[in-house]
Design a protein around this motif. Structure first.
Motif, PDB file in Angstrom:
ATOM      1  N   GLN A 178       0.834  -1.205   0.000  1.00 25.14           N
ATOM      2  CA  GLN A 178       0.000   0.000   0.000  1.00 25.14           C
ATOM      3  C   GLN A 178       0.869   1.255   0.000  1.00 25.14           C
ATOM      4  O   GLN A 178       0.572   2.220  -0.704  1.00 25.14           O
ATOM      5  CB  GLN A 178      -0.942   0.003   1.201  1.00 25.14           C
ATOM      6  CG  GLN A 178      -2.033  -1.036   1.091  1.00 25.14           C
ATOM      7  CD  GLN A 178      -2.932  -1.047   2.304  1.00 25.14           C
ATOM      8  OE1 GLN A 178      -2.493  -0.832   3.423  1.00 25.14           O
ATOM      9  NE2 GLN A 178      -4.199  -1.315   2.074  1.00 25.14           N
ATOM     10  N   GLN A 179       1.956   1.235   0.782  1.00 25.16           N
ATOM     11  CA  GLN A 179       2.887   2.362   0.821  1.00 25.16           C
ATOM     12  C   GLN A 179       3.465   2.614  -0.573  1.00 25.16           C
ATOM     13  O   GLN A 179       3.508   3.749  -1.040  1.00 25.16           O
ATOM     14  CB  GLN A 179       4.015   2.069   1.811  1.00 25.16           C
ATOM     15  CG  GLN A 179       5.065   3.146   1.924  1.00 25.16           C
ATOM     16  CD  GLN A 179       4.601   4.331   2.726  1.00 25.16           C
ATOM     17  OE1 GLN A 179       4.176   4.190   3.851  1.00 25.16           O
ATOM     18  NE2 GLN A 179       4.669   5.503   2.147  1.00 25.16           N
ATOM     19  N   THR A 208      16.834  -8.188   0.932  1.00 26.09           N
ATOM     20  CA  THR A 208      15.689  -7.864   0.075  1.00 26.09           C
ATOM     21  C   THR A 208      15.145  -9.111  -0.614  1.00 26.09           C
ATOM     22  O   THR A 208      13.947  -9.211  -0.897  1.00 26.09           O
ATOM     23  CB  THR A 208      16.070  -6.793  -0.964  1.00 26.09           C
ATOM     24  OG1 THR A 208      17.185  -7.244  -1.743  1.00 26.09           O
ATOM     25  CG2 THR A 208      16.421  -5.470  -0.294  1.00 26.09           C
ATOM     26  N   LYS A 209      16.000 -10.088  -0.858  1.00 22.74           N
ATOM     27  CA  LYS A 209      15.549 -11.330  -1.494  1.00 22.74           C
ATOM     28  C   LYS A 209      14.522 -12.058  -0.622  1.00 22.74           C
ATOM     29  O   LYS A 209      13.599 -12.690  -1.149  1.00 22.74           O
ATOM     30  CB  LYS A 209      16.734 -12.248  -1.780  1.00 22.74           C
ATOM     31  CG  LYS A 209      16.336 -13.511  -2.531  1.00 22.74           C
ATOM     32  CD  LYS A 209      17.538 -14.357  -2.880  1.00 22.74           C
ATOM     33  CE  LYS A 209      17.091 -15.604  -3.632  1.00 22.74           C
ATOM     34  NZ  LYS A 209      18.251 -16.434  -4.006  1.00 22.74           N
ATOM     35  N   GLU A 232       9.880  -1.328  -6.716  1.00 20.72           N
ATOM     36  CA  GLU A 232       8.958  -0.349  -6.138  1.00 20.72           C
ATOM     37  C   GLU A 232       8.414  -0.845  -4.799  1.00 20.72           C
ATOM     38  O   GLU A 232       8.305  -0.070  -3.844  1.00 20.72           O
ATOM     39  CB  GLU A 232       7.819  -0.068  -7.110  1.00 20.72           C
ATOM     40  CG  GLU A 232       8.256   0.690  -8.347  1.00 20.72           C
ATOM     41  CD  GLU A 232       7.195   0.758  -9.427  1.00 20.72           C
ATOM     42  OE1 GLU A 232       7.273   1.699 -10.246  1.00 20.72           O
ATOM     43  OE2 GLU A 232       6.310  -0.118  -9.483  1.00 20.72           O
ATOM     44  N   LEU A 233       8.084  -2.126  -4.727  1.00 22.97           N
ATOM     45  CA  LEU A 233       7.617  -2.698  -3.465  1.00 22.97           C
ATOM     46  C   LEU A 233       8.691  -2.567  -2.391  1.00 22.97           C
ATOM     47  O   LEU A 233       8.407  -2.212  -1.246  1.00 22.97           O
ATOM     48  CB  LEU A 233       7.204  -4.156  -3.643  1.00 22.97           C
ATOM     49  CG  LEU A 233       6.752  -4.889  -2.372  1.00 22.97           C
ATOM     50  CD1 LEU A 233       5.605  -4.173  -1.687  1.00 22.97           C
ATOM     51  CD2 LEU A 233       6.384  -6.323  -2.701  1.00 22.97           C
ATOM     52  N   LEU A 234       9.933  -2.823  -2.759  1.00 20.81           N
ATOM     53  CA  LEU A 234      11.026  -2.720  -1.795  1.00 20.81           C
ATOM     54  C   LEU A 234      11.244  -1.284  -1.327  1.00 20.81           C
ATOM     55  O   LEU A 234      11.656  -1.054  -0.188  1.00 20.81           O
ATOM     56  CB  LEU A 234      12.308  -3.307  -2.366  1.00 20.81           C
ATOM     57  CG  LEU A 234      12.297  -4.834  -2.458  1.00 20.81           C
ATOM     58  CD1 LEU A 234      13.490  -5.328  -3.254  1.00 20.81           C
ATOM     59  CD2 LEU A 234      12.256  -5.469  -1.075  1.00 20.81           C
ATOM     60  N   GLU A 235      10.955  -0.316  -2.160  1.00 18.60           N
ATOM     61  CA  GLU A 235      11.019   1.080  -1.716  1.00 18.60           C
ATOM     62  C   GLU A 235       9.931   1.322  -0.670  1.00 18.60           C
ATOM     63  O   GLU A 235      10.153   2.012   0.326  1.00 18.60           O
ATOM     64  CB  GLU A 235      10.875   2.045  -2.897  1.00 18.60           C
ATOM     65  CG  GLU A 235      10.969   3.501  -2.518  1.00 18.60           C
ATOM     66  CD  GLU A 235      12.302   3.921  -1.908  1.00 18.60           C
ATOM     67  OE1 GLU A 235      12.360   5.060  -1.401  1.00 18.60           O
ATOM     68  OE2 GLU A 235      13.287   3.140  -1.927  1.00 18.60           O
ATOM     69  N   GLY A 236       8.763   0.738  -0.881  1.00 19.27           N
ATOM     70  CA  GLY A 236       7.706   0.807   0.134  1.00 19.27           C
ATOM     71  C   GLY A 236       8.134   0.127   1.426  1.00 19.27           C
ATOM     72  O   GLY A 236       7.868   0.627   2.526  1.00 19.27           O
TER      73      GLY A 236
END
Length: 135
Positions: free
Chosen positions: A27-28, A81-82, A52-56
């Motif tokens: 959601q972020q 992150t993996k 993009e999800l990882l930036e969230g």
């Protein structure tokens, strides 16, 4: 990644809070990248990439946990992150998230270093502490 409608909770590899966090991070990311926040499967425009999800994940972790992020992630069994990518694909497999034909686990590998992002580069904002308010 987008939400899917199947909400059953199968046996998962990581701590349950980590999966809840992934949905919040999704959601972020959707907000950051101006994607409609939706749990409807037909909402392709709500899709975010792995990066993009990882930036969230990064932004939400700093907001929620601050300097405790590494400790929280370690308790969840998340070390890179993996691991978030593995969670996402595990949820896809269980019908809790959806992917496009372009999404791959490799999209989550070595995107940023946890130690660098959540410890070494962490800055505590003290600006409000040292400002004087009118008496």
């Amino acid at each position: 990644m987008t939400f899917a409608t199947n909400l059953s909770r199968p046996k998962l590899q990581y701590h349950p809070n980590a999966y809840d966090f992934i949905f919040e991070a999704l959601q972020q990311a959707q907000e950051i990248y101006s994607r409609p926040v939706s749990d409807l499967p037909e909402q392709e425009e709500a899709h975010v990439s792995g990066q993009e999800l990882l930036e969230g994940v990064r932004i939400l972790a700093l907001k929620q946990f601050g300097l405790m992020t590494l400790t929280v992630f370690k308790q969840w069994g998340v070390h890179s992150t993996k691991d978030f990518g593995k969670m996402v694909f595990e949820m896809i497999e269980h019908g809790r998230m959806r992917k496009t034909e372009n999404d791959r686990l490799e999209d989550f590998v070595d995107i940023f270093d946890f130690q660098q992002e959540f410890d070494t580069s962490y800055i505590i904002d003290t600006s409000e502490v040292f400002t004087r308010s009118p008496a």
